[in-house]
Design an enzyme around this catalytic site. Structure first.
Site, PDB file in Angstrom:
ATOM      1  N   CYS A 197       4.370  -2.655   8.827  1.00  0.00           N
ATOM      2  CA  CYS A 197       4.600  -1.365   9.489  1.00  0.00           C
ATOM      3  C   CYS A 197       4.034  -1.391  10.907  1.00  0.00           C
ATOM      4  O   CYS A 197       2.922  -1.852  11.136  1.00  0.00           O
ATOM      5  CB  CYS A 197       3.966  -0.248   8.681  1.00  0.00           C
ATOM      6  SG  CYS A 197       4.698  -0.058   7.039  1.00  0.00           S
TER       7      CYS A 197
ATOM      8  N   GLU B 148      -7.418   4.479  -1.035  1.00  0.00           N
ATOM      9  CA  GLU B 148      -7.434   5.078   0.293  1.00  0.00           C
ATOM     10  C   GLU B 148      -7.004   6.535   0.218  1.00  0.00           C
ATOM     11  O   GLU B 148      -6.112   6.904  -0.549  1.00  0.00           O
ATOM     12  CB  GLU B 148      -6.548   4.295   1.260  1.00  0.00           C
ATOM     13  CG  GLU B 148      -5.074   4.282   0.923  1.00  0.00           C
ATOM     14  CD  GLU B 148      -4.262   3.435   1.876  1.00  0.00           C
ATOM     15  OE1 GLU B 148      -4.810   2.476   2.443  1.00  0.00           O
ATOM     16  OE2 GLU B 148      -3.069   3.739   2.053  1.00  0.00           O
TER      17      GLU B 148
ATOM     18  N   CYS C 184       0.705  -8.251   4.749  1.00  0.00           N
ATOM     19  CA  CYS C 184       0.277  -6.876   4.506  1.00  0.00           C
ATOM     20  C   CYS C 184      -1.192  -6.747   4.132  1.00  0.00           C
ATOM     21  O   CYS C 184      -1.917  -7.726   4.041  1.00  0.00           O
ATOM     22  CB  CYS C 184       1.195  -6.229   3.484  1.00  0.00           C
ATOM     23  SG  CYS C 184       2.855  -5.941   4.189  1.00  0.00           S
ATOM     24  N   ASP C 185      -1.573  -5.512   3.870  1.00  0.00           N
ATOM     25  CA  ASP C 185      -2.951  -5.048   3.992  1.00  0.00           C
ATOM     26  C   ASP C 185      -4.019  -5.896   3.301  1.00  0.00           C
ATOM     27  O   ASP C 185      -4.993  -6.297   3.912  1.00  0.00           O
ATOM     28  CB  ASP C 185      -3.038  -3.612   3.462  1.00  0.00           C
ATOM     29  CG  ASP C 185      -2.213  -2.657   4.290  1.00  0.00           C
ATOM     30  OD1 ASP C 185      -1.054  -2.977   4.575  1.00  0.00           O
ATOM     31  OD2 ASP C 185      -2.709  -1.579   4.638  1.00  0.00           O
ATOM     32  N   LYS C 186      -3.879  -6.142   2.019  1.00  0.00           N
ATOM     33  CA  LYS C 186      -4.932  -6.879   1.299  1.00  0.00           C
ATOM     34  C   LYS C 186      -4.574  -8.341   1.123  1.00  0.00           C
ATOM     35  O   LYS C 186      -5.428  -9.153   0.763  1.00  0.00           O
ATOM     36  CB  LYS C 186      -5.192  -6.246  -0.078  1.00  0.00           C
ATOM     37  CG  LYS C 186      -5.442  -4.744  -0.028  1.00  0.00           C
ATOM     38  CD  LYS C 186      -6.557  -4.357   0.932  1.00  0.00           C
ATOM     39  CE  LYS C 186      -6.656  -2.858   1.101  1.00  0.00           C
ATOM     40  NZ  LYS C 186      -5.567  -2.267   1.897  1.00  0.00           N
TER      41      LYS C 186
ATOM     42  N   SER D  39      -6.382   4.823   5.061  1.00  0.00           N
ATOM     43  CA  SER D  39      -5.315   3.988   5.596  1.00  0.00           C
ATOM     44  C   SER D  39      -5.532   3.789   7.087  1.00  0.00           C
ATOM     45  O   SER D  39      -6.035   4.680   7.779  1.00  0.00           O
ATOM     46  CB  SER D  39      -3.960   4.667   5.368  1.00  0.00           C
ATOM     47  OG  SER D  39      -2.953   4.062   6.148  1.00  0.00           O
TER      48      SER D  39
ATOM     49  N   ASP E  99       0.827  -1.211   0.000  1.00  0.00           N
ATOM     50  CA  ASP E  99       0.000   0.000   0.000  1.00  0.00           C
ATOM     51  C   ASP E  99       0.861   1.261   0.000  1.00  0.00           C
ATOM     52  O   ASP E  99       0.540   2.242  -0.677  1.00  0.00           O
ATOM     53  CB  ASP E  99      -0.902   0.023   1.236  1.00  0.00           C
ATOM     54  CG  ASP E  99      -2.102  -0.901   1.101  1.00  0.00           C
ATOM     55  OD1 ASP E  99      -1.917  -2.026   0.602  1.00  0.00           O
ATOM     56  OD2 ASP E  99      -3.207  -0.502   1.493  1.00  0.00           O
TER      57      ASP E  99
END
Length: 569
Positions: free
Chosen positions: A203, A454, A131-133, A480, A90
């Site tokens: 992160c 985002e 991570c995110d997705k 985010s 991202d």
């Protein structure tokens, strides 16, 4: 999938029936060409879905963890076979066309896993992502395939330290504002860039990545206590090995993903999300997992109802100074679950064969009560995530009270309207936004964006320009998990679908009432009707390819922005 005896060396049968007999000969020959033996091919065949890339910080350690998983599979009597999938970051996709692909990538990842798994008919799978997705996509694939599966994440990054304070990489974006205001020099800006991301891992904020890794654990799809193990820890590697062993046990015991991803497990995940103020994106992802488990659509009303019952017991960075390593040291997910046990459903099964109630009975209390509070004395009585309704969003929209200053829990101000993220950032950074404004970012939803990008930069720009405590931002796009301030996203219907967001004009009064759960445009119906007659949707061109397909088939944000399959809508 398995033969009656389960497969053994003595009788010559195979665990996986597609590898048996004359019809399995070509398949066996192909596997043998890569060094697999007859003895190995009689064992449970476990796919190891490795989303390693050295282009994404949270995934750069996954090859090492994959090796540990393979050891565990071998120790438990299985054979592991590795394949990969994409893992876009991202942070690197942020601020350009790439961000429009990030949510859409969730569907690509889930479909790629489904395709490989069905093509090879593996007996079970270990899913490695951080991570995110990527994490929600893997959980979606597990729910869709309904085979034995276990999730292993790569672990959070250690924080950066700047002037005696811990930060994650988002310090860089805030530093852009500091530099623009003359508060730091070019040399200091370069120093911040160099220390912002000190090593591998997701992160170290409670953004979408760590929220979803935690939720995988709450759902019962990861080993208990595993989601917050730091990326560089020995315990992280040991966790990967044990997960490999457990994957073989799941196959031998016939425990499929939908025995774990149940309504009770999803209830627990929603309660946990609300109690910790996780990323608002997690709502989209839980809706998608619910959908893939063939449980129908998970309405925003369910989150709304729970949000009135669940207080915030853990406030984590960026909502507070406590980062993921602090959270890990405080006991992580098990310690939160212990505090909210009265709100959890104890019968939900986990990948280790124990129910959530049995795990809670082990008593994992926090060692840092300043990080993880109790139900009796929470951080706030307000849930960390909430759903609003009103004439601007009759289908619902999402806000994160955990990241909202107390002074902004109710807000009213004049609208400043933008039809793109770039327009808003330019206005903020050029000093054209006045305190008290409500920034309106529209045509950024699943179809209008397309891809529901985002709105990271506008919120960070408001922070950098000293406006985050005096302005609000509303959008049909996403945010985010690193954002803080008063922001409302996922507005449904989105502007391109005729939502009232597309009818707002500069100067219109907009009010946000988080305690009252309302988002209101203070323009009378007659005026809106006139505007609607003159309204024309804005069409944003994107390159030929998958994003055009996503725009065509994506369901609204209120339904998780999943791709409609035409059968279960």
């Amino acid at each position: 999938m398995k033969s009656e005896c389960g497969g053994c060396a003595s009788c010559g049968t195979h665990f996986n029936p597609i590898l048996e007999g004359d019809n399995g000969a070509l398949k066996r020959a192909l596997y043998k060409s890569m060094g697999h033996t007859d003895e190995q091919l009689r064992r449970p065949v476990i796919a190891v879905v490795n989303s390693y890339t050295n282009a994404t910080a949270g995934h750069v350690n996954l090859n090492e963890l994959t090796a540990n998983v393979l050891k565990g599979i071998e120790e438990a009597g299985g054979v592991g076979m590795v394949f990969g999938t994409i893992a876009p970051c991202d942070g690197i996709a942020e601020g350009h066309l790439g961000m429009r692909y990030i949510l859409a990538a969730r569907e690509v990842i889930a479909a790629s896993i489904e395709t490989m798994m069905r093509a090879h008919r593996f007996d079970g799978m270990v899913l490695l992502g951080s991570c995110d997705k990527i994490v929600p996509a893997m959980l979606m694939a597990a729910a869709r395939l309904d085979i034995p599966a276990i999730m292993v994440n790569g672990g959070p990054m250690y924080p950066a330290e700047y002037k005696g304070k811990h930060w994650d990489g988002n310090i860089v974006t805030e530093a852009v504002g500091w530099k623009a205001r003359g508060e730091i020099t070019d040399a200091e800006f370069a120093h911040i860039e160099n220390i912002a991301e000190p090593g591998p891992g997701s992160c170290t904020m409670y953004g979408t990545a760590n929220t979803m890794c935690a939720i995988a654990e709450v759902l019962g799809m990861s080993l208990p206590g595993s989601s917050m193990l730091p990326a560089i820890s020995t315990a992280r590697r040991e966790c990967a090995q044990e997960s490999g062993r457990q994957a073989v046990r799941l196959v031998r015991d016939g425990v499929n993903a939908r025995q774990i991803i149940t309504p009770d497990a999803l209830h627990n995940a929603m309660v946990y999300l609300l109690a910790t103020g996780g990323s608002t994106n997690a709502i989209l992802h839980l809706q998608a997992i619910h959908y893939e488990a063939e449980l129908g659509h998970l309405p925003l009303a369910t989150f709304d109802a729970l949000s009135h019952q669940v207080p915030l017991v853990a406030s984590l960075y960026p909502a507070s100074e406590y980062d993921m390593i602090d959270f890990y040291e405080a006991g992580g997910v098990p310690a939160v679950e212990q505090e909210i046990a009265a709100l959890m459903r104890p019968n939900a099964l986990t990948v280790v064969g124990k129910t959530k109630g049995q795990l809670l009975a082990e008593g994992h209390h926090t060692s840092r009560p300043e990080v993880i509070h109790t139900l009796a004395i929470p951080v706030r009585n307000e849930a960390g995530v909430a759903v609003l309704h009103g004439n601007l969003s009759p289908l619902g929209c999402v806000v994160k009270p955990a990241a909202v200053p107390e002074t902004l829990m109710t807000f009213r101000g004049p609208a400043v309207v933008f039809n793109s993220e770039d327009e808003s950032v330019e206005a903020i950074m050029s000093g054209r936004i006045l305190p008290g404004s409500v920034l309106v970012l529209r045509y950024e939803g699943p179809k209008g964006g397309p891809g529901m990008p985002e709105m990271y930069r506008p919120m960070k720009s408001l922070e950098g320009m000293g406006l985050s405590d005096s302005c609000a931002l509303i959008t049909d796009g996403r945010f985010s998990g690193s954002n803080r301030g008063l922001f409302v996203g996922h507005i449904s219907p989105e502007a391109i679908d005729g939502g009232a967001l597309g009818l707002i004009e500069d100067g219109d009064e907009v009010s946000i009432d988080i305690p009252g759960r309302t988002l209101t445009l203070h323009v009378d119906d007659a005026t809106l009707a006139v505007r609607r007659e003159e309204w024309q949707p804005m069409h944003k061109d994107v390159p030929r390819g998958f994003l055009r397909l996503y725009r065509r088939w994506a369901l609204p944000a209120a339904q998780g922005a999943v791709l409609a399959d035409g059968e279960t809508e």
